[in-house]
Write an enzyme that holds these catalytic residues in place. Structure first.
Site, PDB file in Angstrom:
ATOM      1  CE1 TYR A 143      10.943  44.358   6.063  1.00  0.00           C
ATOM      2  CE2 TYR A 143       9.961  44.557   3.847  1.00  0.00           C
ATOM      3  CZ  TYR A 143      10.149  43.788   4.978  1.00  0.00           C
ATOM      4  OH  TYR A 143       9.753  42.712   5.029  1.00  0.00           O
ATOM      5  CE  LYS A 194      16.568  41.000  20.933  1.00  0.00           C
ATOM      6  NZ  LYS A 194      16.379  39.803  21.873  1.00  0.00           N
ATOM      7  CG  ASP A 226      13.182  37.513  21.895  1.00  0.00           C
ATOM      8  OD1 ASP A 226      12.519  38.416  22.488  1.00  0.00           O
ATOM      9  OD2 ASP A 226      14.304  37.311  22.668  1.00  0.00           O
ATOM     10  CG  ASP A 250       7.753  40.494   6.461  1.00  0.00           C
ATOM     11  OD1 ASP A 250       6.871  40.187   5.906  1.00  0.00           O
ATOM     12  OD2 ASP A 250       8.736  40.005   6.504  1.00  0.00           O
ATOM     13  CG  ASP A 254       4.411  35.425   6.997  1.00  0.00           C
ATOM     14  OD1 ASP A 254       3.496  36.443   6.636  1.00  0.00           O
ATOM     15  OD2 ASP A 254       5.148  34.814   6.145  1.00  0.00           O
TER      16      ASP A 254
HETATM   17  C1  IPM Z   1       4.557  41.110   2.934  1.00  0.00           C
HETATM   18  C2  IPM Z   1       5.712  40.448   2.044  1.00  0.00           C
HETATM   19  C3  IPM Z   1       6.592  41.636   1.548  1.00  0.00           C
HETATM   20  C4  IPM Z   1       6.989  42.352   2.674  1.00  0.00           C
HETATM   21  C5  IPM Z   1       7.711  41.131   0.454  1.00  0.00           C
HETATM   22  C6  IPM Z   1       6.809  40.501  -0.566  1.00  0.00           C
HETATM   23  C7  IPM Z   1       8.269  42.282   0.017  1.00  0.00           C
HETATM   24  O1  IPM Z   1       6.347  39.635   2.674  1.00  0.00           O
HETATM   25  O2  IPM Z   1       3.779  41.896   2.353  1.00  0.00           O
HETATM   26  O3  IPM Z   1       4.576  40.504   4.032  1.00  0.00           O
HETATM   27  O4  IPM Z   1       8.369  41.853   3.291  1.00  0.00           O
HETATM   28  O5  IPM Z   1       6.589  43.304   3.214  1.00  0.00           O
HETATM   29 MG    MG Z   2       5.527  39.065   4.622  1.00  0.00          MG
END
Ligand code: IPM
Ligand code: MG
Length: 366
Positions: A143, A194, A226, A250, A254
């Protein structure tokens, strides 16, 4: 004696202002019950800031945040700003806030509430009892690594570049958070990398392995990213605490979120070595339902609970919010994202009002 706290509110975009309004009411009531006085100050970030100042993170916002005890952030972003140059995008404001406050550690819990087992897209026997924490490195890795950008090669072709880089110091400080988090939880830490392909991951794995000897009470394991993604949906109960870099964290957070049925339920805490933390839901600004009173405010309210626990050291007040949320779910109330047959569907405001009633009744019970 009443404790006083300065809290910066960053409602941001989309459903942000709706879920923030409900959260502030919850905090005010909790404040009365636990003798905490919150001095709230709102500031601009994301699209809302772009509209007012042309910048996604005005200097004033960062200054207000730095002077506060904790920052509550709702969500940023929306279609309207998706095509702006990267420097002016809402997401750049969020990354600037993380970097500006030095928030290198991002804690993302994914706990399946018994009431919501049916909301998960996975089989109940797979998700029942899942209780894991993703510790994501937040101010380094791909990032932020340099060089980055879109360059033109000698042949005139465009070339996009990002760099995944970690120094030993950056790895060690997030590893420490990982080990300490595991110590407070189930004593198991899984480091995700990785290392079969990336040099940066090789260093990451070496440092974690080296540090493990200082934490004999923590069982350290390693997984390639993975495989970790696969294991998370195959057998998520094997995980207790996961520590990983910015990009992998990230993505995996999710995935972990969806085990619980809805990303609308998950809070997060971003912490630095000192200074205020930022507490925000894992979900985004959901522009498709913004302004329609449909949003689930519970992840935002749980983020406020994380603020009380990790940011302000008020675990009892935090627990009171968490218990009230469990009770509201137990009573059968749901927002659209976690709705299931036989339950009562509520909008954002009504969910907030129901929660306030439960919190008020908790007080009269004590
Ligand atoms: C998160 C989001 C952010 C990230 C984006 C909105 C920049 O996806 O907080 O997980 O990638 O960190
Ligand atoms: Mg995110």
């Amino acid at each position: 004696m009443t404790e006083k706290y300065k809290i910066t509110l960053l409602p941001g975009d989309g459903i942000g202002p709706e879920i923030m309004a409900v959260t502030v009411e919850v905090l005010q009531l909790i404040g009365k019950q636990f003798e905490l006085q919150f001095d709230f100050q709102s500031a601009l970030i994301g699209g809302a800031a772009i509209e007012a100042t042309r910048e996604p993170l005005p200097e004033e916002t960062l200054a207000i945040c730095r002077q506060s005890d904790a920052v509550l952030l709702a969500a940023i972003g929306g279609y309207k700003w998706d095509n702006l140059p990267r420097q002016q995008r809402p997401e750049t404001g969020l990354l600037g806030l993380r970097a500006g406050l030095g928030l290198f550690a991002n804690l993302r819990p994914a706990t399946i509430l018994p009431q919501l087992v049916d909301a998960s897209s996975l089989k109940p026997e797979v998700v029942e009892g899942v209780d894991l924490m993703v510790v994501r490195e937040l101010t380094g890795g791909i990032y932020f690594g340099l060089p980055k950008g879109i360059f033109t090669t000698e042949t005139g072709e465009k070339r996009g570049v990002n760099t995944m880089a970690y120094t030993e110091g950056e790895i060690d400080r997030i590893a420490k958070v990982g080990f300490e988090t595991a110590q407070k939880r189930g004593g198991k830490l899984c480091s995700v990398d990785k290392a079969n392909v990336l040099d940066v991951s090789g260093l990451w794995r070496d440092r974690l392995t080296l540090m493990a000897s200082a934490y004999p009470d923590v069982e350290l394991s390693h997984l390639y990213v993975d495989n970790a993604a696969m294991q998370l949906v195959r057998a998520p109960k094997q995980f207790d605490t996961i520590v990983t870099g910015n990009l992998f964290g990230d993505i995996l957070s999710d995935v972990a979120a969806m085990l619980t049925g809805s990303i609308g339920m998950l809070p997060s805490a971003s912490l630095g070595a000192s200074g205020p933390g930022v507490f925000e839901p894992v979900h985004g600004s959901a522009p498709d339902i913004a302004g329609e009173d449909k949003a689930n405010p519970l992840a935002m309210i749980l983020s406020a609970a994380m603020m009380l626990r990790y940011g302000l050291n008020q675990p009892k007040a935090s627990e009171s919010i968490e218990q009230a949320i469990l009770q509201v779910l137990q009573l059968g109330y749901r927002t659209g994202d976690i709705m299931s047959p036989g339950m009562t569907q509520l909008g954002c405001r009504a969910m907030g009002e129901t929660l306030l009633k439960v919190i008020a009744s908790q007080e009269s019970n004590c």
